[in-house]
Design an enzyme around this catalytic site. Sequence first.
Site, PDB file in Angstrom:
ATOM      1  N   CYS A 200     -21.886   0.411  50.874  1.00 47.28           N
ATOM      2  CA  CYS A 200     -21.218   0.068  52.123  1.00 47.28           C
ATOM      3  C   CYS A 200     -19.758  -0.321  51.871  1.00 47.28           C
ATOM      4  CB  CYS A 200     -21.958  -1.097  52.777  1.00 47.28           C
ATOM      5  SG  CYS A 200     -21.170  -1.675  54.283  1.00 47.28           S
ATOM      6  N   CYS A 203     -19.289  -4.238  52.879  1.00 44.17           N
ATOM      7  CA  CYS A 203     -19.806  -5.396  52.141  1.00 44.17           C
ATOM      8  C   CYS A 203     -20.279  -5.073  50.726  1.00 44.17           C
ATOM      9  CB  CYS A 203     -20.943  -6.044  52.937  1.00 44.17           C
ATOM     10  SG  CYS A 203     -22.459  -5.074  52.911  1.00 44.17           S
ATOM     11  N   CYS A 216     -26.286   0.264  56.572  1.00 46.63           N
ATOM     12  CA  CYS A 216     -26.148  -0.712  55.496  1.00 46.63           C
ATOM     13  C   CYS A 216     -27.309  -1.699  55.585  1.00 46.63           C
ATOM     14  CB  CYS A 216     -24.825  -1.461  55.616  1.00 46.63           C
ATOM     15  SG  CYS A 216     -24.696  -2.825  54.442  1.00 46.63           S
ATOM     16  N   CYS A 219     -25.079  -5.620  56.046  1.00 45.67           N
ATOM     17  CA  CYS A 219     -24.236  -6.036  57.179  1.00 45.67           C
ATOM     18  C   CYS A 219     -24.524  -5.248  58.461  1.00 45.67           C
ATOM     19  CB  CYS A 219     -22.752  -5.929  56.817  1.00 45.67           C
ATOM     20  SG  CYS A 219     -22.142  -4.237  56.757  1.00 45.67           S
ATOM     21  N   ASP A 338      -7.164  16.464  34.307  1.00 44.94           N
ATOM     22  CA  ASP A 338      -8.512  16.158  33.839  1.00 44.94           C
ATOM     23  C   ASP A 338      -9.517  16.993  34.645  1.00 44.94           C
ATOM     24  OD1 ASP A 338     -10.920  15.027  33.215  1.00 44.94           O
ATOM     25  OD2 ASP A 338     -10.387  12.998  33.872  1.00 44.94           O
TER      26      ASP A 338
END
Length: 414
Positions: A200, A203, A216, A219, A338
């Site tokens: 999330c 949170c 989530c 929260c 990369d």
Amino acid sequence: MSANLTPRAKFATTLLRTAAALSRATGRGDGSVIGGRVGLIVEPRLLELLAEGRHVVLISGTNGKTTTTRFTTAAIEAIGKVATNSFGANMPTGHTTALAKAPKAEYAALECDEHYLGQLLDAASPKVVALLNLSRDQLDRAMEVTALAAKWRQTLQTSAGQSTIVANADDPLIVWAASVCQRVVWVAAGQSWTADSAICPNCGAHLDRFGEFWRCTNCGLNRPSPQWSVAQEGEAVVGPDGRRYELNLQLPGRVNRANAATALAIASLFGVDPGQAAPRLSEVASVAGRYAKVEREGRQLRLLLAKNPAGWLESFDMIEPNPPVVLSLNAREVDGFDTSWIYDVDFTSLAGRKVVVTGDRRTDLAVRLEVDGVDFIVVDDIRAAIAAVPPGPVEVVANYTAFQDIRAEFNRVN
Ligand SMILES: [Zn+2]
């Protein structure tokens, strides 16, 4: 629109157009960037002055912004002239040029680089802001995607008061960023790449996913109910009232049907009837060479650009099941040096078909395919790749500079 410009702004606009024309005449691209730079030096408020009085939409996100901007432009052109940065010059210099070149356009559809969203919100006072998706991109290594979402969230809170947001309900980072806004139209635009949003953004707890729904566990941040979505069956977009708008796109894949859904959602906020807008999207055949079809020695190549992990996955969804596939990978400055990110992409869907590998970093790609159990042959360049496949359709997937190399081979096809 330019009738109200100050003498200084008019002078800046003239210089901008001259600089852009000179740049084009000397073969240095379309001149959007240099023109905008010159104009903004003469009048630093030029973008703001040129945007004044127009109905503007900003379109931003990691993937799909160029295509969505093209679709949106085609849709809004049903009711009036649209200024747009169609060459993908998506920073303020490019926006300034796009507006300067179309002084009489009442509307503007501007593709916006993710890092310039705040600046554009302030300068262009958009009526609509469309937020497509956020995922890792080689260009964004310096700023992880969650930090970018947090920056958007803050920017939207302070600067998007007058705007309606069109946002992707399937991308938790986008939902979190947009949820601070008063007026949001949610589009189920899908998310092919979930690796950057396993937790999330609000949170840090784990996100639960059930089918297309996500939530989530801590929260309660969750997927909002979308007003617009891509139809489950057939090629269509479903609008807020449940009405179906049939699509007949030339551009392939579910991702482009989702881009079409976003464009129709935007257009309807501008007062365009989506039933009138939807057929207009089929006029878009290619976007700066992307999806272009070119022919060489009896092979019909379709060119797909895949700049980042999400883009590679999306391209595998777009390709036809049978034709040979040419993959080309470079790692020059704008691609990122990369190439380890290719290990985040699942190539197994290519197993069992003819795969040809090329580009500066063809060896890296070859090792990656070996790991995924995909058979392939390695060749030096696109010409050799064409020679290595039988006549007929061929799908070509390439990252940024590899794509530009191939496009140059076909005389900068658009
Ligand atoms: Zn949470």
